[in-house]
Design an enzyme around this catalytic site. Structure first.
Site, PDB file in Angstrom:
ATOM      1  N   ARG A 146      61.445   0.294  22.081  1.00  0.00           N
ATOM      2  CA  ARG A 146      60.306   0.961  22.725  1.00  0.00           C
ATOM      3  C   ARG A 146      58.988   0.322  22.277  1.00  0.00           C
ATOM      4  O   ARG A 146      58.079   0.112  23.084  1.00  0.00           O
ATOM      5  CB  ARG A 146      60.314   2.457  22.389  1.00  0.00           C
ATOM      6  N   SER A 152      60.154   1.651  30.525  1.00  0.00           N
ATOM      7  CA  SER A 152      60.884   0.380  30.561  1.00  0.00           C
ATOM      8  C   SER A 152      62.100   0.432  29.646  1.00  0.00           C
ATOM      9  O   SER A 152      63.169  -0.100  29.978  1.00  0.00           O
ATOM     10  CB  SER A 152      59.969  -0.774  30.150  1.00  0.00           C
ATOM     11  N   HIS A 153      61.947   1.055  28.492  1.00  0.00           N
ATOM     12  CA  HIS A 153      63.101   1.216  27.599  1.00  0.00           C
ATOM     13  C   HIS A 153      64.199   2.025  28.283  1.00  0.00           C
ATOM     14  O   HIS A 153      65.388   1.711  28.151  1.00  0.00           O
ATOM     15  CB  HIS A 153      62.680   1.908  26.299  1.00  0.00           C
ATOM     16  N   GLU A 154      63.801   3.061  29.015  1.00  0.00           N
ATOM     17  CA  GLU A 154      64.786   3.921  29.680  1.00  0.00           C
ATOM     18  C   GLU A 154      65.516   3.193  30.801  1.00  0.00           C
ATOM     19  O   GLU A 154      66.632   3.578  31.169  1.00  0.00           O
ATOM     20  CB  GLU A 154      64.097   5.170  30.244  1.00  0.00           C
ATOM     21  N   THR A 155      64.914   2.153  31.358  1.00  0.00           N
ATOM     22  CA  THR A 155      65.480   1.479  32.540  1.00  0.00           C
ATOM     23  C   THR A 155      65.741  -0.005  32.297  1.00  0.00           C
ATOM     24  O   THR A 155      65.890  -0.768  33.255  1.00  0.00           O
ATOM     25  CB  THR A 155      64.508   1.621  33.730  1.00  0.00           C
TER      26      THR A 155
END
Length: 327
Positions: A287, A138-141
């Site tokens: 994160r 979720s952090h990445e997107t």
């Protein structure tokens, strides 16, 4: 003749002893075997051999030190469709480019290719791994911001493709870049670089070198790419799966570097070179924020060692050349 028989017996005993202490006779796992994991969830001893007794799972065990897991449970028994929708609450918002792409059915289907995912340890450990995976990705997107509706941690999985991408092509004979293709970040983990696409594609049975955009157009393949990264150890890094399920035992060097089992070491695996060992870092906090929200929704504790503020990053290597996947 008696002398010859005695010499044979001595040699045989010597070979057995060398095998027991970790000689060069085809060790099965751990650092002696390129980071390989034992089949069936068995422990890897300090000498690189697989088993399930205290000789293998006790002091200085290298990985999967809890022994084989209980019988697998379908992932849908741990995270329902409604909980998934609550976790990734705004992924289908009209402002998100990924609207309609990241589906519950695709997640469940992709996870079946990695049966150890969400199926290792007790129920709490299994749920915590799901929360950790969805939290990191979720952090990445993310498409969230500080004052976003329902808070910044309800906006994971908003993007499929990296914003402002470049080609990410590195000259490697094993995984050469295909003409006209770019290997920028795609999918939940934002997999990038041609060598990662090549190795991931080989692992999941798809030609991602020639068709990298499948990670952004096929939702099952997209989730598989992220799970491949999650389940795969890259020496000296363990897999995120082994860390979050406490199957990884840190070495003395890891302990000295403050890399201990927990969510913080997963962050170190994913992006430690940029985020860890720098004191307070907003990216690490982000994160953790996703992870805590998801643990709360799944009804499970957070565990220990959530951040990597004081951790030394793992050594970075350009190529993922010694990959071992937990399945």
């Amino acid at each position: 003749m008696k002398k010859n028989r005695m010499m044979i017996m001595i040699c045989s005993v010597g070979v057995v002893w060398m095998l027991l202490v970790g000689g060069s006779y085809g060790e099965q796992c751990g650092r002696q075997a390129g980071g390989a994991l034992c089949p069936g969830g068995n422990c890897c001893s300090q000498f690189g051999w697989c088993g399930s007794t205290t000789d293998y799972c006790g002091k200085d065990c290298q990985s999967q030190c809890g022994g084989p897991s209980p019988a697998p449970t379908d992932l849908s028994a741990l995270i329902s469709r409604s909980t998934f929708d609550q976790v990734l609450k705004h992924r289908n918002d009209g402002a998100c480019p990924a609207k309609g792409f990241y589906t519950y059915d695709a997640f469940i289907a992709a996870a079946k290719a990695y049966p150890s995912f969400g199926n290792t340890g007790d129920t709490a450990t299994r749920k915590r791994e799901i929360a950790a995976f969805l939290g990191q990705t979720s952090h990445e997107t993310t498409g969230g911001w500080a004052t976003a509706p329902d808070g910044p941690y309800a906006w994971g999985y908003c993007f499929v493709r990296e914003r402002n991408p470049s080609a990410y092509c590195s000259a490697t004979p094993q995984f050469p870049c295909a003409p006209g293709q770019q290997y920028y970040g795609r999918g939940p983990i934002q997999i990038s670089w041609n060598y990662n696409y090549g190795q991931c594609g080989r692992a999941i049975g798809v030609d991602l070198l020639n068709k990298p955009d499948l990670v952004a157009t096929d939702s099952v393949i997209s989730f598989k790419s992220a799970l491949w990264f999650w389940m795969t150890a890259q020496s000296p890094k363990p897999s995120s799966h082994d860390v979050i399920t406490s199957r990884w035992t840190p070495s003395s060097a890891d302990v000295a570097a403050r890399r201990l089992p927990g969510y913080g070491t997963v962050t170190n695996i994913i992006n430690g070179g940029l985020e860890c060992g720098r004191g307070q870092d907003s990216r690490v906090q982000d994160r953790i924020g996703f992870f805590k929200r998801y643990c709360d929704l799944l009804g499970v504790g957070y565990g220990n060692n959530l951040d990597c503020y004081s951790q030394t990053p793992f050594g970075n290597s350009l190529f993922l050349s010694d990959l071992v996947t937990s399945q």
